[in-house]
Write an enzyme that holds these catalytic residues in place. Structure first.
Site, PDB file in Angstrom:
ATOM      1  N   TYR A  32      -3.026  16.962   9.772  1.00  0.00           N
ATOM      2  CA  TYR A  32      -2.133  15.477  10.199  1.00  0.00           C
ATOM      3  C   TYR A  32      -1.109  15.389   9.003  1.00  0.00           C
ATOM      4  CZ  TYR A  32      -1.247  10.911  11.528  1.00  0.00           C
ATOM      5  OH  TYR A  32      -0.348   9.584  11.871  1.00  0.00           O
ATOM      6  N   ARG A  81       0.965  -1.219   0.175  1.00  0.00           N
ATOM      7  CA  ARG A  81      -0.123   0.059   0.342  1.00  0.00           C
ATOM      8  C   ARG A  81       0.702   1.283   0.008  1.00  0.00           C
ATOM      9  NH1 ARG A  81      -0.924   2.782   4.463  1.00  0.00           N
ATOM     10  NH2 ARG A  81      -3.077   3.296   3.848  1.00  0.00           N
TER      11      ARG A  81
END
Length: 328
Positions: free
Chosen positions: A308, A212
């Site tokens: 974030y 991923r």
């Protein structure tokens, strides 16, 4: 963009496939090639490139200054040997001209001509290596390496060598459960992504490997943006405020992690590889499809995710910079 892209671009794992981004598992079988506007990536479990020696030297320097970046809980010793052999086999298969692993049973010879290494060792005998097995192999791959122990249906971060973390601390996370580690990530639990990822990982069979990507924005060309070195890299965020246009493009980077998950064949532990790539905005805008898509994604991302991902205070300038610097 015409002609052959430079290596840094031709194999760069550009992470955006649409004009918006939300957390997802985005898992694909390891070794699945991904075509891009500049070339391709994804066909290798471990990727050795032109920065190999430089990044390994940086890892050695970090570990010498902060040995806590390497930790192995006692019950993970067999998994460390398993991980070392698995990664050596992957390297030897992918780069047979410079690397090889030969042997039978417990006695093996590892050769890495890129580093001038020839090492005989006996599996299970730590004294046959110049370093603990996980540390030994981590000195020969550009990836950070984390080993997850599975107990029941839970995963625990119980070993690793992590020198290139992005705003987290491996030393703090050692021994923590998988869901705990991901607690600070906004929207992740609510979306159910992290629980689905955990459930997927625990079902992996021996030898199975998946991949991923993850991404963030970084100020400065620093692989090591760990919390341990926050006082060193945090000022780069402030420097961006006063940077002129050209300097801003060189300072701001798209940071992409290609993460592999491998169920180790002997120990059953999960080997989690994290390879980090950095691409400055100045280089990114030379690829027109990337420039347009990055601008769209960064403009649309919700504020908590932008914070974030490390770029909320500079979002407007980054998006404007990308939109202004087209056609280069």
């Amino acid at each position: 963009m015409t002609g052959v892209a430079p290596k840094s671009l031709s194999a760069f794992p550009f992470p955006f496939t649409t004009d918006s981004y939300r957390y997802s598992t985005n898992l694909a079988p390891a070794g699945t090639e991904v075509p891009t506007a500049t070339g391709r990536w994804g066909d290798r479990l471990v990727d050795v490139d032109g920065d190999y020696e430089t990044e390994l030297a940086e890892r050695a320097t970090i570990l010498a200054a902060d040995p806590g970046r390497h930790a192995v809980l006692p019950h993970m010793r067999p998994a460390c040997w398993d991980a070392m052999l698995t990664l050596m086999r992957a390297l030897a298969t992918t780069y047979p001209e410079v690397m090889s692993l030969d042997g039978d049973g417990d006695t093996w010879r590892w050769r890495n001509a890129r580093l001038g290494v020839v090492q005989d060792f006996t599996v299970g005998d730590d004294s046959s290596l110049p370093a603990e097995p996980l540390a030994y192999v981590a000195a020969q791959v550009q990836e950070d390496v984390v080993l997850l122990d599975q107990r029941g249906d839970e995963l625990f971060v119980d070993a690793g060598v992590v020198t290139f973390a992005a705003a987290w601390s491996f030393g703090f996370d050692v021994g923590m459960e998988f869901l705990e580690v991901h607690g600070p990530v906004p929207r992740l639990r609510e979306s159910g992504v992290v629980t689905r990822a955990r459930d997927f990982i625990v079902r992996l069979q021996p030898g199975e490997a998946y991949r991923r990507t993850n991404w963030s924005m970084a100020m400065g060309h620093r692989l090591d943006q760990s919390l341990e070195r926050y006082p060193e890299w945090a000022p780069d965020r402030d420097a961006a405020v006063d940077a002129d246009d050209d300097a801003f493009g060189r300072l701001v980077h798209l940071r992409v992690e290609v993460q592999h998950l491998i169920r180790l064949p002997e120990s059953g532990a999960i080997c989690f590889l994290i390879r980090t790539y950095l691409l400055s905005l100045s280089d990114l805008v030379t690829v027109e499809p990337w420039r347009l898509r990055a601008a769209a994604v960064l403009a649309e991302l919700p504020e908590d995710l932008a914070d974030y991902k490390g770029f909320a205070p500079h979002r407007d300038r980054i998006v404007a910079w990308l939109r202004h610097h087209g056609g280069t």
